[in-house]
Design a protein around this motif. Sequence first.
Motif, PDB file in Angstrom:
ATOM      1  N   ASN A  47      -0.565  -7.695 -13.283  1.00 10.43           N
ATOM      2  CA  ASN A  47      -0.663  -6.276 -13.659  1.00 10.43           C
ATOM      3  C   ASN A  47      -1.392  -5.462 -12.607  1.00 10.43           C
ATOM      4  N   SER A  48      -2.474  -6.004 -12.066  1.00  8.93           N
ATOM      5  CA  SER A  48      -3.239  -5.242 -11.070  1.00  8.93           C
ATOM      6  C   SER A  48      -2.420  -5.017  -9.798  1.00  8.93           C
ATOM      7  N   LEU A  49      -1.662  -6.012  -9.373  1.00  6.27           N
ATOM      8  CA  LEU A  49      -0.830  -5.866  -8.173  1.00  6.27           C
ATOM      9  C   LEU A  49       0.298  -4.870  -8.423  1.00  6.27           C
ATOM     10  N   ARG A  50       0.939  -4.992  -9.567  1.00  5.40           N
ATOM     11  CA  ARG A  50       2.032  -4.082  -9.926  1.00  5.40           C
ATOM     12  C   ARG A  50       1.545  -2.641  -9.970  1.00  5.40           C
ATOM     13  N   LYS A  51       0.407  -2.427 -10.613  1.00  6.20           N
ATOM     14  CA  LYS A  51      -0.124  -1.065 -10.733  1.00  6.20           C
ATOM     15  C   LYS A  51      -0.536  -0.496  -9.378  1.00  6.20           C
ATOM     16  N   ALA A  52      -1.150  -1.320  -8.536  1.00 10.76           N
ATOM     17  CA  ALA A  52      -1.577  -0.851  -7.206  1.00 10.76           C
ATOM     18  C   ALA A  52      -0.379  -0.435  -6.364  1.00 10.76           C
ATOM     19  N   PHE A  53       0.712  -1.192  -6.439  1.00 15.66           N
ATOM     20  CA  PHE A  53       1.901  -0.843  -5.661  1.00 15.66           C
ATOM     21  C   PHE A  53       2.550   0.435  -6.187  1.00 15.66           C
ATOM     22  N   HIS A  54       2.703   0.525  -7.509  1.00 17.98           N
ATOM     23  CA  HIS A  54       3.381   1.697  -8.082  1.00 17.98           C
ATOM     24  C   HIS A  54       2.562   2.973  -7.942  1.00 17.98           C
ATOM     25  N   SER A  55       1.254   2.846  -7.837  1.00 18.37           N
ATOM     26  CA  SER A  55       0.424   4.043  -7.671  1.00 18.37           C
ATOM     27  C   SER A  55       0.351   4.486  -6.207  1.00 18.37           C
ATOM     28  N   GLY A  56       0.873   3.650  -5.296  1.00 18.43           N
ATOM     29  CA  GLY A  56       0.844   3.986  -3.883  1.00 18.43           C
ATOM     30  C   GLY A  56      -0.393   3.488  -3.156  1.00 18.43           C
ATOM     31  N   ASP A  57      -1.252   2.727  -3.859  1.00 18.88           N
ATOM     32  CA  ASP A  57      -2.455   2.193  -3.231  1.00 18.88           C
ATOM     33  C   ASP A  57      -2.150   1.038  -2.275  1.00 18.88           C
ATOM     34  N   LEU A  58      -0.980   0.432  -2.414  1.00 20.81           N
ATOM     35  CA  LEU A  58      -0.578  -0.685  -1.550  1.00 20.81           C
ATOM     36  C   LEU A  58       0.725  -0.350  -0.843  1.00 20.81           C
ATOM     37  N   SER A  59       0.813  -0.711   0.407  1.00 17.28           N
ATOM     38  CA  SER A  59       2.080  -0.567   1.126  1.00 17.28           C
ATOM     39  C   SER A  59       3.027  -1.679   0.664  1.00 17.28           C
ATOM     40  N   TRP A  60       4.296  -1.535   0.987  1.00 17.24           N
ATOM     41  CA  TRP A  60       5.270  -2.574   0.667  1.00 17.24           C
ATOM     42  C   TRP A  60       4.873  -3.900   1.318  1.00 17.24           C
ATOM     43  N   GLU A  61       4.451  -3.855   2.562  1.00 13.91           N
ATOM     44  CA  GLU A  61       4.078  -5.074   3.281  1.00 13.91           C
ATOM     45  C   GLU A  61       2.892  -5.767   2.619  1.00 13.91           C
ATOM     46  N   ASP A  62       1.888  -4.988   2.192  1.00 11.02           N
ATOM     47  CA  ASP A  62       0.730  -5.570   1.508  1.00 11.02           C
ATOM     48  C   ASP A  62       1.121  -6.125   0.135  1.00 11.02           C
ATOM     49  N   PHE A  63       2.011  -5.412  -0.547  1.00 12.76           N
ATOM     50  CA  PHE A  63       2.500  -5.914  -1.836  1.00 12.76           C
ATOM     51  C   PHE A  63       3.189  -7.263  -1.657  1.00 12.76           C
ATOM     52  N   GLU A  64       4.106  -7.338  -0.684  1.00  7.77           N
ATOM     53  CA  GLU A  64       4.817  -8.601  -0.428  1.00  7.77           C
ATOM     54  C   GLU A  64       3.838  -9.741  -0.165  1.00  7.77           C
ATOM     55  N   LYS A  65       2.888  -9.492   0.708  1.00  7.55           N
ATOM     56  CA  LYS A  65       1.922 -10.528   1.085  1.00  7.55           C
ATOM     57  C   LYS A  65       1.129 -11.006  -0.126  1.00  7.55           C
ATOM     58  N   GLN A  66       0.617 -10.079  -0.912  1.00  3.87           N
ATOM     59  CA  GLN A  66      -0.191 -10.454  -2.075  1.00  3.87           C
ATOM     60  C   GLN A  66       0.645 -11.103  -3.168  1.00  3.87           C
ATOM     61  N   TYR A  67       1.880 -10.644  -3.330  1.00  2.00           N
ATOM     62  CA  TYR A  67       2.765 -11.242  -4.337  1.00  2.00           C
ATOM     63  C   TYR A  67       3.114 -12.680  -3.948  1.00  2.00           C
ATOM     64  N   ILE A  68       3.363 -12.919  -2.688  1.00  2.00           N
ATOM     65  CA  ILE A  68       3.645 -14.286  -2.221  1.00  2.00           C
ATOM     66  C   ILE A  68       2.432 -15.181  -2.474  1.00  2.00           C
ATOM     67  N   GLU A  69       1.240 -14.663  -2.267  1.00  2.00           N
ATOM     68  CA  GLU A  69       0.025 -15.431  -2.573  1.00  2.00           C
ATOM     69  C   GLU A  69      -0.025 -15.797  -4.053  1.00  2.00           C
ATOM     70  N   GLU A  70       0.373 -14.870  -4.918  1.00  2.00           N
ATOM     71  CA  GLU A  70       0.412 -15.167  -6.352  1.00  2.00           C
ATOM     72  C   GLU A  70       1.479 -16.218  -6.669  1.00  2.00           C
ATOM     73  N   LEU A  71       2.617 -16.137  -5.993  1.00  2.00           N
ATOM     74  CA  LEU A  71       3.695 -17.097  -6.237  1.00  2.00           C
ATOM     75  C   LEU A  71       3.299 -18.515  -5.839  1.00  2.00           C
ATOM     76  N   GLU A  72       2.381 -18.634  -4.890  1.00  2.66           N
ATOM     77  CA  GLU A  72       1.913 -19.961  -4.459  1.00  2.66           C
ATOM     78  C   GLU A  72       1.309 -20.752  -5.626  1.00  2.66           C
ATOM     79  N   ASN A  73       0.855 -20.059  -6.650  1.00  5.73           N
ATOM     80  CA  ASN A  73       0.265 -20.714  -7.818  1.00  5.73           C
ATOM     81  C   ASN A  73       1.286 -20.996  -8.918  1.00  5.73           C
ATOM     82  N   GLN A  74       2.542 -20.747  -8.643  1.00  7.64           N
ATOM     83  CA  GLN A  74       3.594 -20.904  -9.658  1.00  7.64           C
ATOM     84  C   GLN A  74       4.633 -21.967  -9.273  1.00  7.64           C
TER      85      GLN A  74
END
Length: 118
Positions: free
Chosen positions: A48-75
């Motif tokens: 939720n925090s990553l999704r909200k940060a991206f949709h609010s414009g606080d994160l660039s697409w590149e930063d979103f991708e990087k952080q989302y991939i880090e989250e996927l590493e745990n799945q």
Amino acid sequence: MVISLKRIYEEPNVNDGYRILVDRLWPRGLSKEKAKVDEWMKEVAPSNSLRKAFHSGDLSWEDFEKQYIEELENQHDTLRALVIRAKSEKVTLLYSSKNNEQNNATVLKEYVERMSMK
């Protein structure tokens, strides 16, 4: 391996194969009957925090991708099951974003395809 992407608001089609919703929230205004989702994998959606940060414009697409991939590493266990399914039948990852190129499903698809090559 065949993984397709499709916006959940598009009409379901028999060519979609196994339909997996990969959003954390259920799409607004869409009934479960109309969506024809075979599985809802909200655990592989961005936090939720990553999704909200991206949709609010606080994160660039590149930063979103990087952080989302880090989250996927745990799945890995959940994603391994997705890889196995995609190797045996067509899978369509469903998302609700209006942006067809920069959304979590595009990142997830690429990640799962890379996993399948290992």
